[in-house]
Design a protein around this motif. Sequence first.
Motif, PDB file in Angstrom:
ATOM      1  N   CYS A  87       1.314  -1.330   0.218  1.00 53.43           N
ATOM      2  CA  CYS A  87       0.000   0.157   0.081  1.00 53.43           C
ATOM      3  C   CYS A  87       0.936   0.890  -0.060  1.00 53.43           C
ATOM      4  N   LEU A  88       1.971   0.995   0.259  1.00 54.49           N
ATOM      5  CA  LEU A  88       3.130   2.264  -0.387  1.00 54.49           C
ATOM      6  C   LEU A  88       3.021   2.887   1.304  1.00 54.49           C
ATOM      7  N   THR A  89       1.747   2.898   2.323  1.00 55.47           N
ATOM      8  CA  THR A  89       2.043   3.257   3.712  1.00 55.47           C
ATOM      9  C   THR A  89       3.172   3.440   4.671  1.00 55.47           C
ATOM     10  N   THR A  90       4.181   4.517   4.778  1.00 54.84           N
ATOM     11  CA  THR A  90       5.260   4.763   5.990  1.00 54.84           C
ATOM     12  C   THR A  90       4.574   4.424   7.044  1.00 54.84           C
ATOM     13  N   HIS A  91       6.005   3.881   7.997  1.00 55.41           N
ATOM     14  CA  HIS A  91       5.314   3.696   9.203  1.00 55.41           C
ATOM     15  C   HIS A  91       6.792   3.784   9.808  1.00 55.41           C
ATOM     16  N   PRO A  92       6.122   4.055  11.288  1.00 53.79           N
ATOM     17  CA  PRO A  92       7.592   4.286  12.196  1.00 53.79           C
ATOM     18  C   PRO A  92       8.368   2.610  12.968  1.00 53.79           C
ATOM     19  N   CYS A 124      -3.267  -2.437   5.267  1.00 52.31           N
ATOM     20  CA  CYS A 124      -2.935  -1.944   4.087  1.00 52.31           C
ATOM     21  C   CYS A 124      -4.966  -0.986   3.943  1.00 52.31           C
ATOM     22  N   SER A 125      -5.306  -2.134   3.906  1.00 55.37           N
ATOM     23  CA  SER A 125      -6.999  -1.792   3.617  1.00 55.37           C
ATOM     24  C   SER A 125      -7.411  -0.167   3.854  1.00 55.37           C
ATOM     25  N   LEU A 126      -6.582  -0.104   5.420  1.00 52.36           N
ATOM     26  CA  LEU A 126      -7.644   0.858   6.441  1.00 52.36           C
ATOM     27  C   LEU A 126      -7.134   2.186   5.824  1.00 52.36           C
ATOM     28  N   TYR A 127      -5.466   1.687   5.901  1.00 51.77           N
ATOM     29  CA  TYR A 127      -4.642   2.624   5.717  1.00 51.77           C
ATOM     30  C   TYR A 127      -5.065   3.475   4.264  1.00 51.77           C
ATOM     31  N   LEU A 128      -5.047   3.277   3.891  1.00 51.40           N
ATOM     32  CA  LEU A 128      -5.500   3.432   1.525  1.00 51.40           C
ATOM     33  C   LEU A 128      -6.629   4.420   2.116  1.00 51.40           C
ATOM     34  N   ARG A 129      -7.974   3.838   2.840  1.00 55.61           N
ATOM     35  CA  ARG A 129      -8.963   4.575   3.146  1.00 55.61           C
ATOM     36  C   ARG A 129      -8.963   5.320   4.842  1.00 55.61           C
ATOM     37  N   GLY A 130      -8.129   5.940   5.013  1.00 51.67           N
ATOM     38  CA  GLY A 130      -7.505   6.341   6.014  1.00 51.67           C
ATOM     39  C   GLY A 130      -9.267   6.057   7.086  1.00 51.67           C
ATOM     40  N   ALA A 151      -6.338  -0.262  -7.056  1.00 42.61           N
ATOM     41  CA  ALA A 151      -5.781  -1.181  -8.172  1.00 42.61           C
ATOM     42  C   ALA A 151      -4.187  -1.297  -8.157  1.00 42.61           C
ATOM     43  N   ARG A 152      -3.654  -0.149  -7.212  1.00 46.81           N
ATOM     44  CA  ARG A 152      -2.709  -1.012  -7.508  1.00 46.81           C
ATOM     45  C   ARG A 152      -2.047  -1.264  -6.544  1.00 46.81           C
ATOM     46  N   THR A 153      -2.317  -1.454  -4.570  1.00 44.67           N
ATOM     47  CA  THR A 153      -2.138  -2.037  -4.257  1.00 44.67           C
ATOM     48  C   THR A 153      -2.608  -3.579  -4.521  1.00 44.67           C
ATOM     49  N   LEU A 154      -3.674  -3.329  -5.031  1.00 40.11           N
ATOM     50  CA  LEU A 154      -4.003  -5.645  -5.606  1.00 40.11           C
ATOM     51  C   LEU A 154      -3.100  -5.799  -6.470  1.00 40.11           C
ATOM     52  N   ALA A 159       1.001 -10.134  -7.313  1.00 41.37           N
ATOM     53  CA  ALA A 159       2.599  -9.975  -7.728  1.00 41.37           C
ATOM     54  C   ALA A 159       3.354 -11.203  -6.798  1.00 41.37           C
ATOM     55  N   PHE A 160       3.097 -10.383  -5.287  1.00 43.08           N
ATOM     56  CA  PHE A 160       3.712 -11.215  -4.206  1.00 43.08           C
ATOM     57  C   PHE A 160       2.252 -13.010  -4.669  1.00 43.08           C
ATOM     58  N   LEU A 161       1.785 -12.519  -4.481  1.00 38.35           N
ATOM     59  CA  LEU A 161       0.863 -14.130  -4.865  1.00 38.35           C
ATOM     60  C   LEU A 161       1.460 -14.637  -5.325  1.00 38.35           C
ATOM     61  N   ASP A 162       1.505 -14.610  -6.485  1.00 37.29           N
ATOM     62  CA  ASP A 162       2.005 -14.971  -7.930  1.00 37.29           C
ATOM     63  C   ASP A 162       3.696 -15.861  -8.244  1.00 37.29           C
TER      64      ASP A 162
END
Length: 164
Positions: A87-92, A124-130, A151-154, A159-162
């Motif tokens: 999801c490209l969320t950054t975390h500390p 990830c889904s919850l971070y994307l949606r705020g 769509a990018r996250t999925l 790609a990982f699951l493949d």
Amino acid sequence: MRSLTEQDIRGSFVNCSKGEAKRLFVPHDLGERTWDELDFLGWRDPGAPDRGYLVTERADRGRLVGVALRFQSARRGFLQRSMCSLCLTTHPRGGVSLMTARRAGTAGREGNSVGAYMCTDLACSLYLRGKKVPETGPRFEETLTLEEQIARTLSNLHAFLDKV
């Protein structure tokens, strides 16, 4: 994502035996989840701190796909920030972990695995949606729409699951 039952979840795993899938921890709050806000179901095993699980719908495959994940406890760096590859969320400090999944079939039985850096809480889904905010505050603002980010996250997840 459509709502899932425990039976749906246990039958979806591709990288563990049916016996392992039968014994793994499944969240008890499936009926209370807001499924329309999830792109995949991800959870950690409270009895095994190094394990997590992820289940998603694969429209291109016409079925659910679940994977069992393992990860090491995060090393805490004072100024360290990491980014989830889904999801490209950054975390500390430990908000992102290297999740590894045993490969399906013979390769997995021989010990082969694949990995990706993911949000440690698999939200990830919850971070994307705020709906959930990282420790350091809101995500970076993007020019992509929410639908494009989903769509990018999925795409990253598939790609990982493949590889599994």
